[in-house]
Scaffold this motif. Structure first.
Motif, short mmCIF file in Angstrom:
data_model
loop_
_atom_site.label_atom_id
_atom_site.label_comp_id
_atom_site.label_asym_id
_atom_site.label_seq_id
_atom_site.Cartn_x
_atom_site.Cartn_y
_atom_site.Cartn_z
N VAL A 67 0.84 -1.20 0.00
CA VAL A 67 0.00 0.00 0.00
C VAL A 67 0.87 1.26 0.00
O VAL A 67 0.61 2.21 -0.74
CB VAL A 67 -0.95 0.01 1.21
N PHE A 68 1.92 1.26 0.81
CA PHE A 68 2.81 2.42 0.87
C PHE A 68 3.50 2.65 -0.47
O PHE A 68 3.72 3.78 -0.89
CB PHE A 68 3.84 2.25 1.97
N GLN A 69 3.85 1.56 -1.15
CA GLN A 69 4.50 1.70 -2.45
C GLN A 69 3.55 2.33 -3.46
O GLN A 69 3.96 3.12 -4.30
CB GLN A 69 4.97 0.32 -2.95
N ASN A 70 2.29 1.97 -3.39
CA ASN A 70 1.30 2.48 -4.35
C ASN A 70 0.76 3.86 -3.99
O ASN A 70 0.51 4.69 -4.88
CB ASN A 70 0.12 1.50 -4.46
N LYS A 71 0.59 4.12 -2.69
CA LYS A 71 -0.08 5.34 -2.27
C LYS A 71 0.83 6.34 -1.56
O LYS A 71 0.46 7.51 -1.41
CB LYS A 71 -1.24 4.99 -1.33
N GLY A 72 2.00 5.88 -1.11
CA GLY A 72 2.85 6.76 -0.32
C GLY A 72 2.35 6.86 1.10
O GLY A 72 1.27 6.38 1.44
N MET A 73 3.14 7.53 1.93
CA MET A 73 2.79 7.67 3.34
C MET A 73 1.49 8.45 3.52
O MET A 73 0.58 8.02 4.24
CB MET A 73 3.94 8.39 4.07
#
Length: 204
Positions: free
Chosen positions: A20-26
């Protein structure tokens, strides 16, 4: 049995959070989305990680624990400065391609918590440049490379490797690149960065 179940659940959460972090960022990631990705309820997610920041930090530490020993091994092996630059650049870029959230996270975390890196520095395998500094001095004395501060050289290596990942949207806009072209540009930097630095410091 319970301990094994807890370990498995935590591992699933970290893997889901990484995706999720890879796709959406922090900023774009949501705890509910991470819970859905891990196939658990939000209450369970908060049981393991009380906040998104703590979860992001855990994902970062897990990834950094894989990268740091690789970089430390390169800095402390017996290869030449030229080989170190090539190997460091190739390993770093290859790793960040797989974990693109790391550079921005480091900057965010340093702004939020300046003592964060100090904590990481106490871990075994954290990159140490003492041997690198000695090798730089030796190669300067032997007339292999130009006089340059080892710290300055290390900063140059880090900066040229990190910046394209941190400034990816800006570079894409300036250069009018689509995602595929940007990925190709990043891949090409494995040679571009090392050749640029080596040509700048090596005595012809």
């Amino acid at each position: 049995m319970q301990k094994e179940k807890d370990t498995s659940t935590e591992r699933s959460i970290l893997e889901a959070a990484k995706r999720v972090f890879q796709n959406k960022g922090m900023d774009g990631a949501r705890m509910q989305e991470i819970a859905d990705e891990a196939r658990i309820n939000k209450a369970m997610l908060h049981y393991y990680f009380r906040s998104k920041e703590l979860l992001f930090e855990a994902v970062f530490k897990k990834a950094f624990a894989l990268l740091a020993p690789q970089l430390n091994a390169i800095l402390n092996d017996d290869s030449s400065i030229e080989e170190k630059i090539k190997n460091f650049t190739t390993n770093y870029i290859s790793f960040i391609i797989k974990h693109p959230y790391l550079p921005n996270f480091i900057i965010q975390e340093l702004n939020r918590n300046p003592n964060f890196i100090e904590k990481l520095a106490t871990n075994n395998g954290f990159p140490n440049i003492q041997k690198f500094k000695g090798q730089v001095r030796d190669e300067i004395e032997k007339g292999i490379i130009i006089p340059i501060g080892a710290e300055q050289l290390f900063i140059n290596i880090m900066a040229l490797n990190i910046f394209p990942f941190v400034a990816k949207p800006l570079i894409k806009a300036f250069a009018n690149l689509d995602e595929g072209a940007m990925d190709a540009l990043i891949e090409a930097r494995k040679n571009e960065v090392s050749n640029f630095i080596i040509n700048a410091i090596k005595i012809k």
